[in-house]
Design an enzyme around this catalytic site. Structure first.
Site, PDB file in Angstrom:
ATOM      1  N   HIS A  22      49.345 -24.033 -69.015  1.00 40.99           N
ATOM      2  CA  HIS A  22      48.161 -23.372 -69.581  1.00 40.99           C
ATOM      3  C   HIS A  22      48.499 -21.948 -70.011  1.00 40.99           C
ATOM      4  CE1 HIS A  22      46.062 -26.253 -66.710  1.00 40.99           C
ATOM      5  NE2 HIS A  22      45.486 -26.542 -67.862  1.00 40.99           N
TER       6      HIS A  22
ATOM      7  N   LYS B  50      51.635 -31.947 -74.049  1.00 43.50           N
ATOM      8  CA  LYS B  50      51.664 -32.817 -72.868  1.00 43.50           C
ATOM      9  C   LYS B  50      50.626 -33.944 -73.013  1.00 43.50           C
ATOM     10  CE  LYS B  50      51.322 -33.978 -68.379  1.00 43.50           C
ATOM     11  NZ  LYS B  50      49.924 -34.182 -68.257  1.00 43.50           N
TER      12      LYS B  50
ATOM     13  N   SER C   3      51.370 -30.388 -64.730  1.00 45.94           N
ATOM     14  CA  SER C   3      50.023 -30.950 -64.813  1.00 45.94           C
ATOM     15  C   SER C   3      49.263 -30.524 -63.568  1.00 45.94           C
ATOM     16  CB  SER C   3      50.110 -32.486 -64.846  1.00 45.94           C
ATOM     17  OG  SER C   3      48.854 -33.058 -64.518  1.00 45.94           O
TER      18      SER C   3
END
Ligand code: PAF
Length: 284
Positions: free
Chosen positions: A39, A151, A187
């Site tokens: 992120h 992703k 993740s």
């Protein structure tokens, strides 16, 4: 102190309108929080591309199925805000479910094309939930650009299709997947892996990368994919899919020697479902 935390679309609009009056450009990074280095790479790319950055944080109930992890999805707003402060993010837009979906809410955005197959075969509700919330977020903030990770490659193409088809004036920008040194794609759901599963998890990317290399060197995809499946299953995964698709459209591949290729996979390790994807170079 930055970022300002904003809970309503009306307040977000007021801030963005003010920026617009000052001729400032705006980038948005939609997230469900539990921020990790992947992120933060999106936020850095957004900061380089625009004068002002809005990060959204909303765990979107519409993209979870009834048996999925909506209730247990990590919610870490305070630590997320601290990370965003370090990166100089201007606004954290963190609406409530009632703000996004009031009781009378009755609309959903349904996307075909790149949404067909792959994730949709296992999570039929997913892309309609994503497209609905992302459309609402983009309409609320009207950014010049919005940043999504590769992703979630199918999601990226679905969002790009949706924004183009609805005529939203936002450029959808894809950013490369950030990986652990052993290849595991970052993740928020990696937090669910226990120590044994974490040690096995890189087999997913490793199997895919070995298959991609064999195809690049001229072997046809079928045996390379069959061996990758065997290796990934051997590491303890239950594989939902492992497929090569056209990288631009996610349509089935017509000519693997010439089409742009992307390999996409979803596989479960214990109770954790991991997804990954990589480009597959055409044979020279
Ligand atoms: O990728 C995610 O985190 C979510 O699917 C998104 C794009 C923020 C929509 O809820």
């Amino acid at each position: 102190m930055k970022p300002d935390t904003v809970r309503t679309r009306a307040d977000l609009k007021q801030i963005v309108d003010e920026w617009r009056r000052s001729r400032l450009t705006v980038a948005m990074v939609p997230t469900m929080g539990a921020l990790h280095a992947g992120h933060l790479a999106l936020v850095r790319a957004a900061s380089e591309a625009a004068d002002r950055v809005v990060v959204t944080l909303f765990v979107n109930p519409k993209q979870f199925g009834p048996a999925e992890d909506f209730g247990s999805y990590p919610r870490t707003e305070d630590s997320d805000r601290a990370l965003l402060a370090e990166l100089g993010v201007d606004v954290l837009f963190a609406p409530s479910a009632a703000e996004m979906y009031p009781d009378s809410f009755a609309t959903s955005v349904s996307v075909g094309g790149p949404a067909e197959g792959l994730e949709t075969a296992f999570r039929p509700h997913f892309f309609s939930g994503v497209a609905t919330v992302v459309a609402k977020l983009l309409i609320a903030g009207m950014p010049d650009r919005a940043f999504f990770g590769e992703k979630d490659y199918q999601q990226l193409l679905v969002v790009r299709r949706m924004a183009a088809d609805l005529g939203l004036p936002t450029e959808i920008v894809g950013c490369p997947t950030v990986r652990e040194p052993d290849g595991l794609a970052l993740s928020s759901r990696n937090a669910y892996l226990d120590a044994r599963e974490r040690a096995a998890a890189p087999a997913l990317h490793r199997g895919m990368a070995e298959a991609a290399e064999r195809i690049r060197s001229g072997e046809p995809p079928e045996p390379a994919i069959a061996d990758a499946l065997a290796a990934i299953r051997g590491a303890g995964f239950v594989v939902d899919y492992l497929e090569i698709r056209n990288a631009d459209t996610l349509a089935p591949v017509a000519d693997w020697r010439k089409d742009p290729l992307r390999m996409l996979a979803a596989a479960r390790l214990g109770r954790t479902r991991l997804i990954d994807n990589i480009p597959v170079p055409n044979p020279a």
